[in-house]
Design a protein around this motif. Sequence first.
Motif, PDB file in Angstrom:
ATOM      1  N   TYR A   1       0.491  -3.274   0.215  1.00 13.81           N
ATOM      2  CA  TYR A   1      -0.858  -2.808   0.023  1.00 13.81           C
ATOM      3  C   TYR A   1      -1.433  -1.991   1.326  1.00 13.81           C
ATOM      4  O   TYR A   1      -1.916  -0.836   0.934  1.00 13.81           O
ATOM      5  CB  TYR A   1      -1.562  -3.772  -0.457  1.00 13.81           C
ATOM      6  CG  TYR A   1      -1.144  -4.342  -2.042  1.00 13.81           C
ATOM      7  CD1 TYR A   1      -1.649  -3.560  -2.971  1.00 13.81           C
ATOM      8  CD2 TYR A   1      -0.670  -5.333  -2.276  1.00 13.81           C
ATOM      9  CE1 TYR A   1      -1.432  -4.021  -4.144  1.00 13.81           C
ATOM     10  CE2 TYR A   1      -0.539  -5.927  -3.558  1.00 13.81           C
ATOM     11  CZ  TYR A   1      -0.586  -5.160  -4.623  1.00 13.81           C
ATOM     12  OH  TYR A   1      -0.458  -5.757  -5.937  1.00 13.81           O
ATOM     13  N   ALA A   2      -1.085  -2.608   2.233  1.00 12.68           N
ATOM     14  CA  ALA A   2      -1.784  -2.150   3.509  1.00 12.68           C
ATOM     15  C   ALA A   2      -0.837  -0.536   3.637  1.00 12.68           C
ATOM     16  O   ALA A   2      -1.600   0.459   3.950  1.00 12.68           O
ATOM     17  CB  ALA A   2      -1.374  -2.685   4.814  1.00 12.68           C
ATOM     18  N   LEU A   3       0.306  -0.604   3.435  1.00 13.49           N
ATOM     19  CA  LEU A   3       1.016   0.782   3.441  1.00 13.49           C
ATOM     20  C   LEU A   3       0.553   1.732   2.279  1.00 13.49           C
ATOM     21  O   LEU A   3       0.322   2.926   2.722  1.00 13.49           O
ATOM     22  CB  LEU A   3       2.602   0.689   3.442  1.00 13.49           C
ATOM     23  CG  LEU A   3       3.067   0.090   4.736  1.00 13.49           C
ATOM     24  CD1 LEU A   3       4.841  -0.392   4.395  1.00 13.49           C
ATOM     25  CD2 LEU A   3       3.055   0.955   5.942  1.00 13.49           C
ATOM     26  N   THR A   4       0.175   1.063   1.266  1.00 12.30           N
ATOM     27  CA  THR A   4      -0.322   1.960   0.281  1.00 12.30           C
ATOM     28  C   THR A   4      -1.610   2.835   0.637  1.00 12.30           C
ATOM     29  O   THR A   4      -1.639   3.905   0.306  1.00 12.30           O
ATOM     30  CB  THR A   4      -0.617   1.271  -1.100  1.00 12.30           C
ATOM     31  OG1 THR A   4       0.682   0.785  -1.662  1.00 12.30           O
ATOM     32  CG2 THR A   4      -1.598   1.981  -2.206  1.00 12.30           C
ATOM     33  N   TRP A   5      -2.241   1.855   1.350  1.00 12.08           N
ATOM     34  CA  TRP A   5      -3.814   2.755   1.765  1.00 12.08           C
ATOM     35  C   TRP A   5      -3.615   3.893   2.647  1.00 12.08           C
ATOM     36  O   TRP A   5      -3.950   4.684   2.802  1.00 12.08           O
ATOM     37  CB  TRP A   5      -4.658   1.623   2.133  1.00 12.08           C
ATOM     38  CG  TRP A   5      -5.367   1.198   0.926  1.00 12.08           C
ATOM     39  CD1 TRP A   5      -5.229   0.071   0.580  1.00 12.08           C
ATOM     40  CD2 TRP A   5      -6.345   1.867   0.381  1.00 12.08           C
ATOM     41  NE1 TRP A   5      -6.121  -0.224  -0.923  1.00 12.08           N
ATOM     42  CE2 TRP A   5      -6.765   1.069  -0.721  1.00 12.08           C
ATOM     43  CE3 TRP A   5      -7.126   2.885   0.555  1.00 12.08           C
ATOM     44  CZ2 TRP A   5      -7.909   1.174  -1.806  1.00 12.08           C
ATOM     45  CZ3 TRP A   5      -8.103   3.296  -0.557  1.00 12.08           C
ATOM     46  CH2 TRP A   5      -8.493   2.611  -1.352  1.00 12.08           C
ATOM     47  N   LEU A   6      -2.520   3.579   3.572  1.00 11.43           N
ATOM     48  CA  LEU A   6      -2.253   4.634   4.516  1.00 11.43           C
ATOM     49  C   LEU A   6      -1.516   5.635   3.923  1.00 11.43           C
ATOM     50  O   LEU A   6      -1.979   6.998   4.095  1.00 11.43           O
ATOM     51  CB  LEU A   6      -1.186   3.999   5.701  1.00 11.43           C
ATOM     52  CG  LEU A   6      -1.498   3.593   6.984  1.00 11.43           C
ATOM     53  CD1 LEU A   6      -2.456   2.382   6.589  1.00 11.43           C
ATOM     54  CD2 LEU A   6      -0.588   2.748   7.818  1.00 11.43           C
ATOM     55  N   PHE A   7      -0.751   5.650   3.246  1.00  9.58           N
ATOM     56  CA  PHE A   7      -0.059   6.626   2.394  1.00  9.58           C
ATOM     57  C   PHE A   7      -0.965   7.533   1.483  1.00  9.58           C
ATOM     58  O   PHE A   7      -0.796   8.521   1.411  1.00  9.58           O
ATOM     59  CB  PHE A   7       1.211   6.169   1.783  1.00  9.58           C
ATOM     60  CG  PHE A   7       2.470   6.200   2.574  1.00  9.58           C
ATOM     61  CD1 PHE A   7       3.248   7.299   2.662  1.00  9.58           C
ATOM     62  CD2 PHE A   7       2.757   5.053   3.382  1.00  9.58           C
ATOM     63  CE1 PHE A   7       4.496   7.390   3.226  1.00  9.58           C
ATOM     64  CE2 PHE A   7       4.013   5.261   4.116  1.00  9.58           C
ATOM     65  CZ  PHE A   7       4.778   6.114   4.146  1.00  9.58           C
TER      66      PHE A   7
END
Length: 403
Positions: A203-209
């Motif tokens: 989820y954290a990576l989702t926001w970055l991407f």
Amino acid sequence: MAPKVVRWGMMATGGIVQTFTKDLLVDPKTRGVEDVCHVVTAVASSSSKDSADRFVANFVEGKQGDTKCSAYASYKELVQDSNVDIIYVGTPHSHHYQNCRLALEHNKPILCEKALTVNAEQAKTLIDEARKRNLFFMEAVWTRYFPLSIEVRQAIQDGKIGEVIRVSADLSIGEIPEDKFDEGHRMVNLDLAGGVLLDLGIYALTWLFQTIYHTLPKEKRRAPTVLGTAMTSEPRTGADEATTILLNFPVSTPSGRSSTHGVASAALRAHFDFERDSDQATPAVRIFGDQGEIQVFGPIYRPSRYRITYRDKQKQTEDKTFEFPGGIHGMSWEGDEAARCWLVGKLESETMSWDESLVIMKTMDNVRKQGNLKYPDDIESTEYPIDLKKRDPSKHVQTENRD
């Protein structure tokens, strides 16, 4: 014109499938959707038909008119059902590869829970199989389809905060693993690809991407470099109980005149905001531009508020809160997207494309390599079929449902 009906088959009966089913069967008109509607025509449990029967009785019967729903004791029976248009795979991510291969080989379109697989090789194999068979296939990253997420991405593309320089995102849940999870629980069990990376960190990576990579035109998107990874192992099982990732995206958004740093973190013992329900709440996602900042308040898998502050103090701060119409949890929007894509013959969703799913899986592979985190060989394998019954998925309690 009457809405087009899409018939769903549910693979598994755990918490996330229950939530998805309840959301699908809420009248789409309550969220302004009039072109598609959903019914559930089959449910399968890998453990027993009784489990599938209970699911149908509790979550389907009486909620979709005269439409009948079959209950099965095996996933093979589910994928053979001609009354199913598309299958929702809600099993643990350790089992996604085997489960999706089964569905694809029976020519069934798929909406598969995140993380799509446990490694990029598995993801690529599934994508290649879907392409070869001309089948719709999508990773179910529900947060991307929220109206809030769409507005945040649009604000970035419109240049409201200038060039994005850094994005930080955290999903830490404030749970003591020794108290909350036994060693067999999917959150800490390596046999089920447990740990925070694939469950919370994605989820954290989702926001970055979605705020750095996805906001660029396709031809300008470049995979990030994993500059650093810090991991803390859960003392009983060796799964990662805390992971922090530093990424460098070589092309910044929206104009591409710089690079962008991304910091993604997830942890069990820490919490993203102990004051989350008070007026002292702090943002769990911060998108720093050279002309302002977008702040998203957690939990980041189901956010309902964002704020934009500006470098130019003559511009007024914008603060917006969203409701979940019709009492939905928030998963209806990804279901609507999958249905629309399938109905018009698309193989993938532009909002969660095959390319992006694969780039994110490669990034997580690099993170695991730096953190020396490995899963059992059969969980990582692209061999098919492999019998994973010895890996017990029965304790599949989905983090999104803890609220």
